[in-house]
Design a protein around this motif. Structure first.
Motif, short mmCIF file in Angstrom:
data_model
loop_
_atom_site.label_atom_id
_atom_site.label_comp_id
_atom_site.label_asym_id
_atom_site.label_seq_id
_atom_site.Cartn_x
_atom_site.Cartn_y
_atom_site.Cartn_z
N GLU A 77 -8.43 -42.54 9.70
CA GLU A 77 -8.05 -41.44 8.81
C GLU A 77 -9.25 -40.59 8.42
O GLU A 77 -10.37 -41.09 8.29
CB GLU A 77 -7.42 -42.05 7.56
CG GLU A 77 -6.80 -41.08 6.60
CD GLU A 77 -6.06 -41.83 5.49
OE1 GLU A 77 -6.30 -43.05 5.31
OE2 GLU A 77 -5.26 -41.18 4.81
N GLU A 110 -5.71 -50.71 11.34
CA GLU A 110 -4.94 -50.18 10.20
C GLU A 110 -5.25 -48.69 10.08
O GLU A 110 -6.39 -48.26 10.32
CB GLU A 110 -5.32 -50.93 8.92
CG GLU A 110 -4.87 -52.40 8.97
CD GLU A 110 -5.27 -53.19 7.73
OE1 GLU A 110 -4.63 -54.22 7.46
OE2 GLU A 110 -6.23 -52.79 7.05
N SER A 111 -4.24 -47.90 9.68
CA SER A 111 -4.37 -46.45 9.83
C SER A 111 -5.53 -45.85 9.05
O SER A 111 -6.10 -44.83 9.44
CB SER A 111 -3.07 -45.75 9.44
OG SER A 111 -2.82 -45.85 8.05
N ARG A 161 -4.02 -39.06 5.40
CA ARG A 161 -2.98 -39.15 6.44
C ARG A 161 -3.29 -38.30 7.67
O ARG A 161 -2.49 -38.24 8.58
CB ARG A 161 -1.60 -38.78 5.88
CG ARG A 161 -1.18 -39.68 4.70
CD ARG A 161 0.07 -39.19 4.02
NE ARG A 161 1.19 -39.18 4.92
CZ ARG A 161 2.22 -38.35 4.82
NH1 ARG A 161 2.25 -37.47 3.86
NH2 ARG A 161 3.21 -38.41 5.68
N THR A 177 1.58 -48.20 8.64
CA THR A 177 2.24 -48.44 7.36
C THR A 177 1.25 -48.78 6.25
O THR A 177 1.65 -48.95 5.10
CB THR A 177 3.27 -49.59 7.47
OG1 THR A 177 2.57 -50.81 7.73
CG2 THR A 177 4.29 -49.32 8.56
N THR A 178 -0.02 -48.93 6.58
CA THR A 178 -1.00 -49.25 5.55
C THR A 178 -2.16 -48.26 5.56
O THR A 178 -2.63 -47.87 6.62
CB THR A 178 -1.54 -50.69 5.70
OG1 THR A 178 -2.60 -50.88 4.76
CG2 THR A 178 -2.07 -50.95 7.10
N PRO A 179 -2.62 -47.85 4.36
CA PRO A 179 -3.79 -46.96 4.30
C PRO A 179 -5.10 -47.73 4.39
O PRO A 179 -6.17 -47.13 4.37
CB PRO A 179 -3.64 -46.31 2.92
CG PRO A 179 -2.97 -47.36 2.09
CD PRO A 179 -2.06 -48.13 3.03
N LEU A 180 -5.02 -49.06 4.46
CA LEU A 180 -6.26 -49.84 4.54
C LEU A 180 -6.90 -49.65 5.91
O LEU A 180 -6.30 -49.04 6.80
CB LEU A 180 -5.96 -51.31 4.24
CG LEU A 180 -5.31 -51.55 2.87
CD1 LEU A 180 -4.98 -53.02 2.67
CD2 LEU A 180 -6.22 -51.06 1.74
N GLY A 181 -8.11 -50.18 6.09
CA GLY A 181 -8.87 -49.80 7.28
C GLY A 181 -9.43 -50.94 8.09
O GLY A 181 -10.45 -50.79 8.76
N ARG A 182 -8.74 -52.08 8.10
CA ARG A 182 -9.27 -53.21 8.86
C ARG A 182 -9.01 -53.01 10.36
O ARG A 182 -7.98 -52.46 10.76
CB ARG A 182 -8.62 -54.50 8.38
CG ARG A 182 -9.27 -55.72 8.97
CD ARG A 182 -8.73 -56.98 8.35
NE ARG A 182 -9.30 -57.20 7.03
CZ ARG A 182 -9.07 -58.30 6.31
NH1 ARG A 182 -8.30 -59.26 6.76
NH2 ARG A 182 -9.62 -58.44 5.11
#
Lengths: 186, 276
Positions: free
Chosen positions: A69, A64-65, A75, A45-50
């Motif tokens: 990516e 995080e997705s 996406r 649900t989040t584009p962040l990358g943690r």
């Protein structure tokens, strides 16, 4: 044999493929010598990358997705990104599970200097496994935490090429670069 | 040579990948995620070196600036060519073309600086997808709208980004980043000032054209405040650089308006997240 579980199984917000993520993870588990079950929990649900390791035994990784990516194709999954993220993390897990490595603090208690030094050591090992890592990017991370100076660059080069380090070795590197930063400020 | 060159035909080698703006803005995750951001993050999102993800965030941002420099070069070049020389509403005065030519020179230098900065930061050229939004704003058939959309809105955003990143380099002790940002920032102030000056000169007797141009600028400003990227609170990763905008010809009222647009975008992003 170690098993890998990826959640969710079906994707609503991103076009990821759990089987492809699991395949990369299984290969890395073998290459890093980790004989443990691995659960990868992706927050799509989040584009962040943690990314974080939420449990060591059993091994659970929260992602995080944005971390998996393709930076060129929003996406879409990038297996290179999956290997980059998990390779670094699994090497650190392997260190934690190795009694000879010593007893590092929990991830949440690591300083940025300690974490970045450990990353340099971990990603250097990924490079020697043949993964397409970005050395200059890791050096830039390291310089941001340890200083833009020759002492930091030399410390990074040693960590990148190292094998069989202990937590005490990583702490010694942090003390060395800290002394150089303090000297330049003074 | 054709006039009004379409964005999808811009020359790029195989390293670059175009990201569709519709895909970007319609990402169901939103800019901050469906939940509107991480718990605990609200309150301070300013891009500073002490954040764990700061070096990669800086790399991503500077790659976006790099492709923006390429497109700004292409856009300013097109403005020299796309219009006949003259003072009519569908023409561009010779002196404006001279300013655009000077801007091309600056943007070409910024591209070279950005390439070297990418090497320094460990970023590969084309590592991140390229949106052609800046060039699209530079395709407007009215040169005044190009000046408000590109010079005042997008180059204005560049002022905010360069100021934030110059501070980032200073705090991190990164002399290369700090100097690169400082040099490019000086040019951006000039480019925005050109936009402000030409907007006032070309629309001095045409209030409707000026209103249209400022409305276009507002739309672009809002799009690039997407998800609360830029604003005046610590919640915004990029800080609105009031002083440099004053030097670039913005009035206090105009800066307040950009600040309000940014706040609006932040609230909308949060509301979108809450609905998700």
């Amino acid at each position: 044999m170690a098993s890998v579980t990826v959640t969710p199984d079906e994707w609503q917000y991103v076009a990821f493929d759990s089987a492809r993520i699991a395949a990369v993870a299984e290969k890395l588990l073998g290459e890093t010598g980790l004989d443990v079950d691995l659960k990868i929990e992706v927050d799509e649900t989040t584009p962040l990358g943690r990314v974080s390791m939420t449990s060591l035994q059993p091994l659970v990784v929260a992602v995080e997705s944005g971390a998996f990516e393709d930076a060129k194709r929003p996406r879409q999954l990038s297996e290179v990104a999956v290997a980059d993220v998990l390779g670094r993390l699994l090497h650190r897990c392997r260190d934690r599970l190795d009694p000879a490595f010593g007893e590092p603090p929990p991830d949440a208690a690591l300083t940025l200097q300690q974490s970045t030094a450990w990353d340099a050591y971990a990603v250097g090992r990924c490079a020697r496994l043949g993964y397409p890592v970005q050395r200059q990017r890791r050096l830039y991370h390291f310089r941001n935490r340890h200083g833009f100076n020759d002492v930091a660059d030399q410390a990074f080069a040693r960590l990148w090429e190292a094998q069989g380090l202990t937590w005490a070795d990583l702490e010694a590197v942090c003390q060395e670069t800290d002394a150089a930063r303090s000297a330049s400020v003074g | 040579m054709r006039k009004l060159f379409p964005p999808d035909l811009l020359a790029r080698d195989g390293r670059f990948t175009r990201v569709n703006n519709a895909d970007r803005f319609n990402d169901p995750r939103g800019a901050r995620g469906v939940a509107g951001g991480r718990p605990g993050k609200k309150g301070n999102n300013r891009l500073t070196p002490d954040l764990p993800e700061a070096p990669d965030a800086a790399r991503t941002l500077m790659h976006g600036i790099f492709v923006g420099e390429i497109q700004a070069l292409e856009g300013a070049g097109r403005t020299c060519w796309d219009f006949e020389t003259g003072k009519g509403s569908d023409e561009a005065p010779f002196e404006l073309k001279l300013d655009m030519a000077r801007q091309c020179w600056d943007e070409a230098r910024h591209c070279e600086i950005s390439v070297k900065l990418s090497d320094w930061m460990g970023t590969e050229l084309g590592e991140f997808g390229e949106s052609a939004f800046l060039y699209e704003a530079a395709c407007n058939p009215d040169p005044v709208l190009r000046l408000t959309g590109v010079n005042r809105a997008l180059e204005g955003l560049a002022i905010d980004v360069f100021t934030t990143m110059k501070d980032f380099g200073d705090i991190a002790g990164d002399p290369v980043l700090e100097f690169c940002e400082d040099w490019m920032l000086a040019d951006e102030v000039t480019h925005v000032k050109m936009g402000s000056d030409w907007l006032r000169r070309l629309t001095a007797d045409d209030p409707e054209r000026r209103a249209n141009a400022l409305e276009f600028q507002r739309v672009v400003d809002k799009l690039f405040s997407f998800g609360g990227l830029r604003g005046e609170t610590d919640e915004n990763p990029i800080k609105l650089a009031r002083r440099f905008r004053e030097l670039a010809g913005f009035t206090d009222v105009e800066i307040d308006d950009i600040s309000n647009v940014s706040e609006e975008a932040t609230r909308e992003a949060a509301a979108t997240g809450a609905r998700g």
